[in-house]
Write an enzyme that holds these catalytic residues in place. Structure first.
Site, mmCIF file in Angstrom:
data_model
loop_
_atom_site.group_PDB
_atom_site.id
_atom_site.type_symbol
_atom_site.label_atom_id
_atom_site.label_comp_id
_atom_site.label_asym_id
_atom_site.label_seq_id
_atom_site.Cartn_x
_atom_site.Cartn_y
_atom_site.Cartn_z
ATOM 1 N N LYS A 274 33.315 26.488 42.765
ATOM 2 C CA LYS A 274 34.243 26.876 43.812
ATOM 3 C C LYS A 274 34.554 25.706 44.755
ATOM 4 C CE LYS A 274 34.562 30.980 42.157
ATOM 5 N NZ LYS A 274 34.093 30.776 40.773
HETATM 6 C C1 LIG Z 1 37.630 35.668 40.833
HETATM 7 C C2 LIG Z 1 36.137 35.696 40.912
HETATM 8 N N1 LIG Z 1 35.545 36.796 41.430
HETATM 9 C C3 LIG Z 1 34.215 36.872 41.551
HETATM 10 C C4 LIG Z 1 33.398 35.829 41.160
HETATM 11 C C5 LIG Z 1 31.908 35.980 41.264
HETATM 12 O O1 LIG Z 1 31.305 34.983 42.005
HETATM 13 P P1 LIG Z 1 29.777 34.547 41.696
HETATM 14 O O2 LIG Z 1 29.782 33.788 40.412
HETATM 15 O O3 LIG Z 1 29.432 33.676 42.868
HETATM 16 O O4 LIG Z 1 28.987 35.772 41.643
HETATM 17 C C6 LIG Z 1 33.959 34.674 40.631
HETATM 18 C C7 LIG Z 1 33.112 33.553 40.193
HETATM 19 O O5 LIG Z 1 33.373 32.808 39.303
HETATM 20 C C8 LIG Z 1 35.371 34.607 40.493
HETATM 21 O O6 LIG Z 1 35.968 33.542 39.981
#
Ligand SMILES: Cc1ncc(COP(=O)(O)O)c(C=O)c1O
Length: 396
Positions: free
Chosen positions: A181
């Site tokens: 991110k």
């Molecule tokens: C659009 C989206 N939503 C939710 C998430 C979930 O985040 P995390 O991987 O930190 O749990 C991600 C992570 O890649 C994402 O790209």
């Protein structure tokens, strides 16, 4: 986008050497980050979590979504979006995106049913969804808007109400700070809202035992949940990353302006088209999206430029969400929302052909990545590759 310097190393060193690795009563990094990120976004509350998935789950449960409810999600997102809906006990209803790669407002409205409680616009690849339209439709049907801004950290939307940070427009927003991110502490996330009740409930999801540390005078009678507390090490890294993010976004937006001016439009001498963009400007500018008439042109362009055809990312298309499509919604039949009596009237018949329009759009769209550390020479080389790719017979 992993961008880390001496400042992050120093911040972590201070936390470790001071022994202040726990957020309550000992450290101050998470609280400081929450205050500063809320101010950066213009929201009243910000709660740090252990991941973006936790943030989405806390947002949904915070907003009192649960069994018996349907939540509309787009056909293009990471599987964590529908997973969070299931973690809340509700049922995800999957609808098409449009050419902007965001959820299609018309598809959203057409999918609203008697059980629909919320919609999750996802700002994929930092591209703002059509928030003006979505907010209007949601308002008409009394539906909550929960933004998945996991890929939209630091980006903004310029709509009829002026400039607003992604994640701050709906009733609740969720962010991820994982390795990929714009802002990262390895793993992490945050929930933001202006609604005190939602914030209280979300806090309970993130740390149901918080009252032990925080004092028991709290008037909110909480409930049991798994917990997803962040550490001071993460908070310390995020405090440095937050100083870094505006400059990163500005540099990527400047690079994107150069790329677009030289590769799209009559002055460029190419037939290239940018995918429609929601809002007057903004987004994160991490990716520039080129759209073609057919998949063959997109494939040839992507191969030549070193870009990615969106349908080929392997994890952002509903057809890849096996546990969701197969109704494996929980670790035990009694905890599986697809098996719950309360969800009997919810729509849950999925098939891999149900959002063909999204599959077509994703097979015709190519992302080309920017980077805040690109030099002028890097940008020039990228533009040259795009211009060369545009001249191929399969593309033009
Ligand atoms: C659009 C989206 N939503 C939710 C998430 C979930 O985040 P995390 O991987 O930190 O749990 C991600 C992570 O890649 C994402 O790209």
């Amino acid at each position: 986008m992993y961008t880390v310097g001496r400042e992050e190393v120093e911040a972590v060193r201070e936390v470790l050497e001071g022994g202040k690795v726990f957020r309550y009563g000992i450290g101050a990094q998470c609280s400081r980050f929450e205050e500063r990120y809320a101010e950066f976004l213009g929201t009243r509350f910000c709660l740090q979590t252990a991941s973006g998935t936790n943030a989405l789950t806390a947002a949904l449960i915070g907003a009192q979504i649960g069994p018996g409810d349907e939540v509309i999600v787009p056909a293009c997102t990471y599987m964590a979006t529908p997973i969070a809906v299931l973690a809340a006990g509700a049922i995800p209803v999957i609808v098409d995106i449009n050419e902007s790669i965001g959820i299609d407002p018309q598809a959203f409205e057409a999918a609203v049913g008697p059980r629909t409680r919320a919609v999750i616009p996802v700002h994929m690849w930092g591209l703002p969804c059509d928030m003006d339209e979505l907010m209007k439709i949601a308002g008409r049907h009394n539906i909550l808007v929960i933004e998945d801004a996991c890929q939209g950290v630091g980006g903004y939307y310029v709509g009829s109400g002026g400039k607003a940070m992604l994640g701050s427009i709906g009733t609740v927003g969720a962010f991820s700070f994982n390795y990929y991110k714009n802002m990262t502490c390895g793993e992490g996330g945050a929930v933001v809202t202006n609604d005190e009740r939602i914030a209280e409930r979300a806090m309970c999801v993130i740390d149901p035992c918080r009252f032990y540390w925080d004092g028991r005078e709290n008037t909110f009678a909480g409930f049991v949940s798994n917990g997803a507390r962040a550490s001071e090490i993460e908070g310390a890294i995020l405090n440095v990353q937050l100083d870094r993010i505006p400059g990163m976004i500005e540099r990527m937006q400047a690079e994107q302006r150069t790329i677009l001016a030289r590769t799209v439009g009559p002055q460029s001498g190419t037939p290239l088209r940018r995918a429609p963009f929601n809002g007057a400007e903004g987004g994160c500018a991490t990716h520039t999206m080129y759209q073609f008439d057919d998949a063959a042109a997109a494939d040839a362009f992507a191969e030549s430029v070193g870009g990615t055809v969106l349908i080929k990312t392997g994890r952002h298309v509903y057809t890849e969400w096996d546990p969701v499509l197969d109704h494996r919604g929980g670790p035990h039949p009694a905890l599986n929302p697809y098996e719950m009596e309360a969800n009997r009237e919810c729509r849950m018949d999925y098939d891999r052909e149900m959002c063909r329009r999204s599959l077509d759009i994703l097979s015709r769209t190519v992302s080309v990545q920017s980077h805040p550390e690109h030099t002028q020479a890097d940008t020039d080389a990228l533009v040259d590759r795009i211009l060369a790719a545009a001249k191929q017979p399969a593309v033009s």
